[in-house]
Design a protein around this motif. Structure first.
Motif, short mmCIF file in Angstrom:
data_model
loop_
_atom_site.label_atom_id
_atom_site.label_comp_id
_atom_site.label_asym_id
_atom_site.label_seq_id
_atom_site.Cartn_x
_atom_site.Cartn_y
_atom_site.Cartn_z
N ASN A 167 0.81 -1.21 0.00
CA ASN A 167 0.00 0.00 0.00
C ASN A 167 0.84 1.26 0.00
O ASN A 167 0.34 2.34 -0.35
N THR A 168 2.10 1.17 0.43
CA THR A 168 2.97 2.34 0.44
C THR A 168 3.49 2.59 -0.97
O THR A 168 4.04 1.69 -1.59
N ILE A 169 3.31 3.82 -1.46
CA ILE A 169 3.60 4.08 -2.87
C ILE A 169 4.85 4.95 -3.03
O ILE A 169 5.20 5.75 -2.16
N THR A 170 5.51 4.77 -4.16
CA THR A 170 6.65 5.59 -4.55
C THR A 170 6.31 6.27 -5.88
O THR A 170 5.64 5.68 -6.73
N VAL A 171 6.78 7.50 -6.04
CA VAL A 171 6.51 8.28 -7.25
C VAL A 171 7.84 8.69 -7.87
O VAL A 171 8.62 9.40 -7.23
N TYR A 172 8.10 8.21 -9.07
CA TYR A 172 9.31 8.55 -9.82
C TYR A 172 10.56 8.48 -8.93
O TYR A 172 11.36 9.41 -8.87
N GLY A 173 10.72 7.36 -8.23
CA GLY A 173 11.94 7.09 -7.48
C GLY A 173 11.96 7.57 -6.05
O GLY A 173 12.86 7.20 -5.29
#
Length: 930
Positions: A167-173
């Motif tokens: 559920n924990t998200i990363t955006v462009y690194g």
């Protein structure tokens, strides 16, 4: 001087606009033209809302509607001598929709246009995606809005062992602790660590907007993405739902083995209802929802005399939402919002600080999470040139854990030679409560071809925290080859401010710190001509970090963040855009730093031969090759020239609507760290300091033995990506999003959350810079091994999702993905820290995890029970291909420092799967709507 500053601020607010409305509403702009494309002034344009809003086109034929709730509207255009024209238009959250109304002479019949407005926002250089009600309810996702955000291009699940539910998200690194989360304009970002701080299911949600790059000066306090949610509102018709969902291990295929696997079975269910309507027609609307979420997990014990036995973890969460909307007049609204998500977990506690490898008294406990949110917001359009917004909000959350009974409040022992098997007490006990007060004010001023914007925000964050070890201390037991029969004990606990190594009594951490954050911004959106829009602005953030005694320990008041964007619409039809942007984005430092660095957090590490004494023994220190020490102090000295953490971002892209409702695009994204805040050991007495790596007081760092100092490497994280996208807006019963991203993520610093080398999150005070040794393999200090592809580096990522409403009423949703693997690194154990801090190889030298792929499917079938009453039978099938491929591998090479450099790993699970893509499972649901 102070009076001058106040006066200047007042002038700024009078002549500018702000972001608040963009967090909860959208805008509509358009032009009325005749059949030859000539502009038509004086056209009466009516927006069919409740109540209707009316604008008259200016000399250029332009009209504007601001601060509109996201929805699909009908606009009607009328002018003497011309037939009236009607057409639908969808206004999305946080976006400006542009449209052209073509009017025909009155000798022709009135025209009803069925085509939607252009798909692209040609007045913004940002990258964002809107997910409306159809996508939210039909795509196969988890029962949490962060799950649906993962269908957005550029968004992925964070690659760390603690993200088991993905559920924990990363955006462009960027790591998973670098995003900002807003719900109905309320900043719900977790105060302690920066993760998602509020849980909502999709019955509560009207629309989700995810900004992944290029956002203007009105948005900030994030070095990742911005996830913006607006909840449902009432209307002039009574409507609602009663719903229930359930899934369990009986609806799942057999799971493949992973390291330290504990899951033996589970049941998940939630059930609730929502209702919306009016109290006063066209004036006062209401919406209310409640959802009871209950989960039960059967855990199989992996080690010890009870290995194979089952322990159960139970969880109960009460989700709630309420909203009152008062329409004082056309374009004038007052909205009250209430949200809640308290959760209680009981039974076996299995988290970053507690494992199931031990006796029952070490893991049976209770955890409390979540809290309540309140907000009151005003949005108003004044005349034809001003838009005003204001909001007052409060966000509360807790994160507490303790033993289930008093028998768990004894000293805990961990056996390092036996996978740290735990006996005795529960270990970490903590009671943490957080409270954020958030105030915003804004105004908009239209001046010719300029949209001037500006705003002010003030935030006051407070925490009340206690931490201690059960029985006062946690003891790790080591066995060394020099004297195998004589056990060495390492004692870890909190002590008093005046303690010395020779006299360090057992105590606890008590913290009541505070953050005060002030933000101002000013920006302009200049329509140079009908084809070219320039956006430029600057944001200023000030963050005061205040200790428990009221002393400001850090004052970051030089956070000036410039933003520049360009959008070119080649043919002026709003159906294509060439865009570019530059932005600097500063971090909002989570409260973990002030809690641990400015609250008397002194933690002894006492080495001796006694299981209970806290007196150091030089002979034991020599056998373990580790000195006793007290780490930390009341205040960690900070660099007087400390700069806040930020990234720089550059975007270049092209998008085109190739046919009605279908667009394709290509984008280039470059992001890099410009500055980082971290702590390090700056004195031989164990004192930590806070600085910018490689600068000021942090130019050099000690080795673990304090005998040498070396130059500190500057933090580096560089993301380079090229992204292809295709989007089909919902029309003709279907919609879709597809993207392919090729990227590289290199450097020496993962960000706010580092997998494997840290136990849980510790933003801005990770162990990465504590000692110079941690940039090496711990043996050869002349060679830096902490470099290369970072933990979230995936070179290739493809995903697509869509929904389709079949002619026979069945609704289908599907999501599919394929992504290449992440780097594998050999991590070495640190006896001093009791965890993995050394890079025995360069990053990625051990290869990569396997590529992952799978498909999720949703089916929904409505049955009409009576007029206006419909039953929806729902089925979600996740991981349809049942690939169960490894997402993360065990990269821990050894369990003791002495084994780090041996040719064979002492960890029998080394390179085995720690986390896999889930097995095939099904979730059953029913929703009764009226």
């Amino acid at each position: 001087m102070r009076s001058l500053r106040v006066f200047s601020l007042a002038i700024l607010l009078l002549i500018s606009t702000a972001a608040l409305a963009q967090l909860t509403t959208g805008n509509l702009t358009g032009t009325a033209v005749d059949n030859q494309g000539a502009s038509l002034p004086g056209v009466t344009v009516t927006l069919m809302s409740s109540p209707p809003q009316v604008q008259v086109t200016n000399a250029e034929g332009e009209f504007r509607f601001f601060s509109l709730p996201p929805a699909t509207y009908t606009i009607k255009a009328q002018l003497e001598g011309f037939g009236s024209t009607q057409q639908p238009v969808t206004v999305n959250l946080g976006r400006t929709t542009s449209t052209v109304i073509t009017m025909s002479p009155a000798i022709q019949e009135d025209i009803t246009v069925t085509a939607e407005a252009p798909l692209l926002d040609t007045r913004s250089a940002s990258i964002d995606t809107n997910l409306g009600a159809v996508a939210i309810e039909t795509l196969p996702t988890g029962r949490n809005y962060s799950s649906i955000a993962q269908v957005v291009p550029g968004v992925a699940s964070d690659a760390n062992p603690g993200n088991k539910d993905q559920n924990t998200i990363t955006v462009y690194g960027s790591s998973g602790a670098e995003n900002a989360y807003y719900v109905d304009g309320v900043n719900t970002t977790n105060l302690e660590y920066g993760f998602q701080g509020k849980e909502l299911n999709f019955e509560f949600i009207r629309e989700v907007n995810v900004k992944t790059g290029g956002y203007e000066a009105e948005f900030g306090r994030a070095t990742g993405g911005i996830v913006n949610v607006i909840t449902k509102s009432g209307g002039n018709e009574l409507s609602g739902d009663v719903f229930g969902y359930r899934d369990s291990d009986s609806l799942q295929t057999d799971a493949k083995e992973v390291v330290d696997a504990t899951l033996a079975g589970f049941t998940r269910s939630d059930y609730g209802a929502d209702v919306g309507g009016f109290i006063v027609h066209d004036k006062l609307w209401f919406f209310a929802a409640y959802d009871r979420v209950q989960n039960s997990i059967d855990n199989i014990l992996p080690e010890g005399p009870r290995a194979g036995s089952i322990e159960t973890s139970d969880s109960a969460r009460d989700l709630g939402s309420a909203k009152l909307t008062y329409n004082a007049a056309a374009g004038q609204s007052l909205v009250f919002t209430f949200l809640q998500d308290p959760r209680i977990d009981t039974g076996a506690i299995n988290d970053a600080s507690h494992t199931l490898i031990g006796d029952p008294s070490t893991y049976l406990g209770r955890q409390d999470f979540g809290g309540h949110d309140y907000a009151l917001r005003y949005d108003g359009v004044i005349g034809s040139a001003w838009v005003l917004s204001a909001q007052a909000a409060r966000h509360q959350e807790s994160n507490s854990v303790g033993p289930s009974t008093s028998t768990g409040d004894t000293v805990q022992f961990r056996d390092a030679a036996n996978k740290f098997y735990q006996t005795g007490g529960f270990g970490l006990i903590q009671d943490k409560n957080f409270d954020r007060h958030h105030y915003t004010g804004s105004a908009m001023r239209l001046l010719g071809n300029h949209e001037l914007k500006g705003g002010i925000e003030y935030e006051d964050d407070k925490a009340e925290v206690t931490k201690r070890m059960s029985g006062g201390q946690q003891v790790t037991i080591f066995t060394k080859d020099v004297n195998p029969s004589k056990k060495i004990y390492s004692h870890f606990y909190w002590t008093t401010p005046s303690a010395t190594i020779g006299n360090a009594p057992v105590s606890q951490l008590n913290a009541s710190p505070e953050h005060k954050i002030t933000s101002l911004y000013l920006q302009d959106r200049w329509s140079v001509n009908s084809n070219l829009v320039l956006t430029y602005g600057v944001r200023w953030d000030k963050q005061e970090i205040i200790d428990a005694s009221g002393v400001t320990q850090i004052n970051l008041d030089k956070d000036f963040a410039p933003r520049l964007g360009l959008v070119w619409d080649p043919d002026g039809t709003h159906r294509s855009r060439v865009f570019a942007s530059y932005g600097r984005y500063y971090e909002e430092i989570p409260m973990d730093l002030v809690i641990r660095s400015f609250s008397y957090e002194r933690q002894p590490r006492i080495i001796n031969y006694s299981p209970t004494s806290t007196t150091p023994d030089p002979a034991a220190e020599a056998d373990l090759d580790t000195d006793s020490a007290i780490l930390g102090g009341f205040t960690e000295p900070s660099d007087p020239d400390l700069e806040n953490q930020y990234i720089n971002e550059y975007l270049l892209g092209y998008e085109r609507e190739v046919r009605n409702d279908v667009s394709i695009g290509v984008k280039g994204i470059y992001r890099n760290y410009g500055q980082v805040i971290e702590d390090f050991l700056c004195d031989k007495d164990g004192t930590y300091c806070i600085g910018n790596p490689g600068e000021g007081i942090m130019k050099q760092a000690f080795t673990l033995d304090y005998k040498h100092q070396f130059d500190v490497p500057k933090a580096k994280r560089v993301f380079k990506g090229v992204q292809l996208t295709a989007t089909k807006r919902f029309s003709n019963h279907w919609q879709a999003i597809a993207s392919y991203l090729y990227s590289r993520l290199d450097g020496n610093f993962d960000g706010e959350y580092a997998p494997f080398t840290n136990v849980g999150a510790d933003p801005n005070i990770t162990a990465a810079y504590d000692y110079y040794d941690f940039f090496t393999n711990g043996d050869d200090l002349t060679k830096i091994t902490n470099r290369g592809p970072l933990s979230n580096d995936r070179r290739h990522s493809f995903k697509m999702s869509g929904t389709y409403e079949t002619p026979w009423k069945l609704s289908i949703g599907a999501s599919a993905y394929w992504r290449s693997g992440t780097p594998v690194t050999r991590y070495g154990f640190s006896d001093a820290y009791g965890r993995y801090e050394f890079f025995l190889t360069t990053r990625g030298a051990e290869g990569r995890t396997p590529s992952n792929y799978d498909v999720d499917v949703h089916l929904g079938y409505p049955i009409e029970l009576a007029r206006g009453v419909r039953v929806n039978l729902l089925l979600d099938v996740f991981s349809l291909l049942d690939t169960q491929r490894a997402v993360l591998l065990d990269q821990r090479y050894a369990f003791e420092e002495a084994d780090n450099l041996k040719p064979m790993s002492s960890n029998p699970d080394y390179r085995n799967a720690v986390l896999r893509t889930p097995p095939t499972s099904a979730r059953l649901g029913v929703r009764i709507s009226f």
